[in-house]
Design an enzyme around this catalytic site. Structure first.
Site, PDB file in Angstrom:
ATOM      1  N   HIS A 124       0.965  -1.294   0.111  1.00 35.98           N
ATOM      2  CA  HIS A 124      -0.169  -0.010  -0.002  1.00 35.98           C
ATOM      3  C   HIS A 124       0.674   1.328  -0.148  1.00 35.98           C
ATOM      4  CE1 HIS A 124      -2.841   2.841   1.802  1.00 35.98           C
ATOM      5  NE2 HIS A 124      -3.798   2.304   1.536  1.00 35.98           N
ATOM      6  N   ASP A 201       3.275  -4.503   8.220  1.00 36.81           N
ATOM      7  CA  ASP A 201       1.987  -3.678   8.100  1.00 36.81           C
ATOM      8  C   ASP A 201       0.863  -4.729   7.891  1.00 36.81           C
ATOM      9  OD1 ASP A 201      -0.268  -2.532   6.791  1.00 36.81           O
ATOM     10  OD2 ASP A 201       0.443  -1.688   5.112  1.00 36.81           O
ATOM     11  N   GLN A 204      -4.338  -5.042   6.780  1.00 35.09           N
ATOM     12  CA  GLN A 204      -5.491  -6.118   6.145  1.00 35.09           C
ATOM     13  C   GLN A 204      -5.708  -7.373   7.084  1.00 35.09           C
ATOM     14  OE1 GLN A 204      -7.554  -5.290   4.053  1.00 35.09           O
ATOM     15  NE2 GLN A 204      -6.916  -3.184   3.399  1.00 35.09           N
ATOM     16  N   LYS A 227     -10.183  -0.865  10.398  1.00 39.79           N
ATOM     17  CA  LYS A 227     -10.279  -1.939   9.495  1.00 39.79           C
ATOM     18  C   LYS A 227     -10.667  -3.437  10.360  1.00 39.79           C
ATOM     19  CE  LYS A 227      -7.193  -0.281   6.210  1.00 39.79           C
ATOM     20  NZ  LYS A 227      -7.874  -0.111   4.951  1.00 39.79           N
ATOM     21  N   CYS A 365      -4.608   2.681  -3.789  1.00 37.60           N
ATOM     22  CA  CYS A 365      -3.494   3.021  -3.032  1.00 37.60           C
ATOM     23  C   CYS A 365      -2.392   2.208  -3.112  1.00 37.60           C
ATOM     24  CB  CYS A 365      -3.773   3.276  -1.527  1.00 37.60           C
ATOM     25  SG  CYS A 365      -5.004   4.625  -1.386  1.00 37.60           S
TER      26      CYS A 365
HETATM   27  C1  LIG Z   1      -2.123  -2.917   3.606  1.00 37.85           C
HETATM   28  C2  LIG Z   1      -2.662  -1.505   3.978  1.00 37.85           C
HETATM   29  N1  LIG Z   1      -1.554  -0.591   4.657  1.00 37.85           N
HETATM   30  C3  LIG Z   1      -1.848   0.340   4.955  1.00 37.85           C
HETATM   31  C4  LIG Z   1      -2.954   1.047   4.883  1.00 37.85           C
HETATM   32  C5  LIG Z   1      -3.391   2.505   5.493  1.00 37.85           C
HETATM   33  O1  LIG Z   1      -4.225   2.190   6.686  1.00 37.85           O
HETATM   34  P1  LIG Z   1      -4.932   3.493   7.134  1.00 37.85           P
HETATM   35  O2  LIG Z   1      -5.402   4.330   6.338  1.00 37.85           O
HETATM   36  O3  LIG Z   1      -5.951   3.049   8.278  1.00 37.85           O
HETATM   37  O4  LIG Z   1      -3.912   4.282   7.965  1.00 37.85           O
HETATM   38  C6  LIG Z   1      -4.252   0.279   4.241  1.00 37.85           C
HETATM   39  C7  LIG Z   1      -5.421   0.869   4.071  1.00 37.85           C
HETATM   40  O5  LIG Z   1      -5.998   0.470   3.116  1.00 37.85           O
HETATM   41  C8  LIG Z   1      -3.858  -1.169   3.755  1.00 37.85           C
HETATM   42  O6  LIG Z   1      -4.602  -1.562   3.126  1.00 37.85           O
END
Ligand SMILES: Cc1ncc(COP(=O)(O)O)c(C=O)c1O
Length: 412
Positions: A124, A201, A204, A227, A365
Site C-alpha cells: 500500500h 503492515d 489488512q 479495519k 492506493c
Molecule cells: C495494506 C494496508 N496498509 C496500510 C493501509 C493504511 O491504513 P490507514 O489508512 O488506516 O492508515 C491500508 C489501508 O487500506 C492497507 O490496506
C-alpha cells in the site's frame, strides 16, 4: 469452535438494514474500512455520555475512570496480539501514522546514508511513501521484492536483496489489492539472519488472521482500528520494548514529556513518548469494544465463514466471461480484485452502486502493484463476516448485466 450464524451476525451491524439507491445495501468494501457493530457504537456513545474526559491529565473521578479504561485497552491489545509487555503497545491514529513513526524515529536512530530498506511490489502507498521520504532526507536506499504472476512475493529474490547494509524490511502481512497472505515467519527469520529489523503492515491482516507478534518475532507490527470493526482515528504500533526505548520521539507535545524547560525537554518512556497530544480517547474505547466483538465471535469461526465466501465468490467470478483476476495466490484473504473486458472498473463500480452494491474501484492506493499487472485501475470485492452467499450471487448477476449493457453481444 464457536457456532457461526451469519444472520445473527448481520443483526449486529445497523447499517446493513439501510438501503443504497433504493436497494438493500450489499457492503463489499471491508478492505477499505469495515462496518461497525452496535456494540462498538454503543461503547463509544456510553463513554461520551457517562465517562468522557481526557486521560493522564486530571484526578477527578471520571478522568481517573477514563484513564483506567484507556490503560485497560492497552493491556487488551497486548493480549490480542500476544505482545510480551503492554509498554510495547503505542496508540496511533492508524497504520499510516504507525509506519511514519517507525520510518522517522527508528530511521533516525538506526538507518544511515547508504543503508538499505527492503519493501515489496505489493505494498500500500502507506508502506512505500514514508520510506521514500526518509530515504530522500537521509540518503538510504529502497530495495524492492518483486511479485510473481499470482501476486506472491519472489522469496528467492528477497534472499538475494538481503545483505549487511539491510537495516529494515517492511512488508504487508496481507496485500490490500490481491489478498495475498505473505509468509511473514519466513521473511522475518531470513531478515534477522542479516541483523535487519522487520516491520509488518498488518492493516489488512488484523480482521482476518490471528496475530501473534512473539510467535512471528516481528520487530514492529501496525494496524488500524477502522479495519477491524472499530472506529477511525485509532491504530496500534507494536514495537519490541528494547527498540522503542532506543528510539527518539516522533512528535513533540503534551504527555510525551517528562520535564520541559524553555530550551530543552526530557521525555517519557515508551509508549507515552510516542503519544504526543490529547489521544483519541473515545476511539481507543471503541477499539476495545471491537476486540471484544472479534473475540466473542471467535477467529476460527470468522475465518471458516470468510473462506467459504471466498471460494464461492472466486468460482462465480471466474465463471463470468472476460474477467481477469488480479492476484491468485495459494494463501489468500477474502479479497477479489479484477478487471473485465469491455467495461472500465469505474463504470462497473457506478453501475453496481446504483444496485446497492458497494465495491471499491480505482488504484486502491497500490499503484506499483497495478503497474505490475499492466493496469491502472481495477474493481475489488472484499468479503466480510456479515456477507452471504446470496449477496455474492446478486453481485455476480449484476456484473453480468453490466457486461451485457456495455457489450450487447455478450450472453450469459
Ligand atoms: C495494506 C494496508 N496498509 C496500510 C493501509 C493504511 O491504513 P490507514 O489508512 O488506516 O492508515 C491500508 C489501508 O487500506 C492497507 O490496506
Amino acid at each position: 469452535m464457536k457456532v457461526f450464524d451469519v444472520w445473527k451476525i448481520r443483526e449486529d451491524f445497523p447499517i446493513l438494514k439501510k438501503t443504497m439507491n433504493g436497494k438493500p445495501l450489499i457492503y463489499f468494501d471491508s478492505a477499505t474500512t469495515t462496518q461497525k457493530p452496535h456494540m462498538v457504537i454503543e461503547a463509544m456513545k456510553r463513554f461520551y455520555e457517562e465517562e468522557y474526559s481526557s486521560v493522564y491529565r486530571a484526578n477527578y473521578e471520571i478522568a481517573a475512570r477514563a484513564t483506567e479504561m484507556y490503560s485497560i485497552t492497552r493491556e487488551k491489545v497486548q493480549r490480542f496480539i500476544n505482545a510480551r509487555d503492554e509498554e510495547e503497545i503505542v496508540f496511533t491514529r492508524g497504520t499510516t501514522e504507525a509506519i511514519n513513526l517507525v520510518a522517522y524515529s527508528f530511521g533516525q536512530a538506526f538507518i544511515q546514508e547508504g543503508d538499505e530498506i527492503i519493501i515489496s511490489e505489493m505494498e500500500h502507498h502507506s508502506n512505500i511513501v514514508p520510506w521514500q521520504l526518509f530515504c530522500e532526507k537521509h540518503g538510504a536506499i529502497i530495495r524492492c521484492i518483486p511479485i510473481n504472476a499470482q501476486g506472491e512475493l519472489c522469496l528467492d529474490i528477497f534472499e538475494e536483496l538481503l545483505n549487511e547494509r539491510t537495516k529494515l524490511v517492511s512488508i504487508a502481512h496481507i496485500a490490500n489489492v490481491m489478498g495475498t497472505i505473505n509468509p511473514i515467519h519466513t521473511v522475518i527469520r531470513k531478515a534477522h539472519e542479516y541483523g535487519a529489523k522487520v516491520m509488518i503492515d498488518g492493516a489488512q491482516a488484523v480482521s482476518h488472521l490471528l496475530i501473534d507478534v512473539q510467535d512471528c518475532d516481528a520487530d514492529f507490527y501496525a494496524f488500524s482500528g477502522h479495519k477491524m470493526y472499530g472506529p477511525t482515528g485509532v491504530g496500534v504500533l507494536y514495537g519490541k520494548k528494547e527498540l522503542l526505548e532506543a528510539m527518539p520521539p516522533f512528535m513533540g507535545g503534551g504527555d510525551m514529556i517528562d520535564e520541559v524547560f524553555i530550551d530543552h525537554a526530557t521525555f517519557q518512556k515508551p509508549p507515552l513518548r510516542f503519544e504526543a497530544g490529547t489521544p483519541s480517547v473515545v476511539e481507543v474505547i471503541g477499539l476495545s469494544a471491537a476486540i471484544d466483538y472479534i473475540e466473542s465471535i471467535g477467529r476460527k469461526a470468522m475465518d471458516m465463514w470468510q473462506n467459504r465466501l471466498l471460494k464461492h465468490a472466486t468460482e462465480q467470478l471466474l465463471d463470468i466471461k472476460g474477467i481477469q483476476m488480479i492476484g491468485t495466490a495459494a494463501q489468500k484473504a477474502p479479497i477479489l480484485s479484477f478487471i473485465m473486458e469491455g467495461i472500465h472498473p469505474l463504470d462497473l463500480g457506478t453501475i453496481l452502486g446504483l444496485k446497492g452494491i458497494a465495491i471499491r474501484t480505482g488504484h486502491l492506493c497500490a499503484q506499483p502493484t497495478l503497474r505490475h499487472f499492466g493496469v491502472d485501475t481495477l474493481a475489488r470485492i472484499a468479503l466480510d463476516i456479515f456477507n452471504t452467499h446470496e449477496e455474492i450471487d446478486i453481485c455476480m448477476h449484476a456484473i453480468k448485466e453490466a457486461a451485457v449493457l456495455f457489450k450487447p453481444e455478450m450472453s450469459y
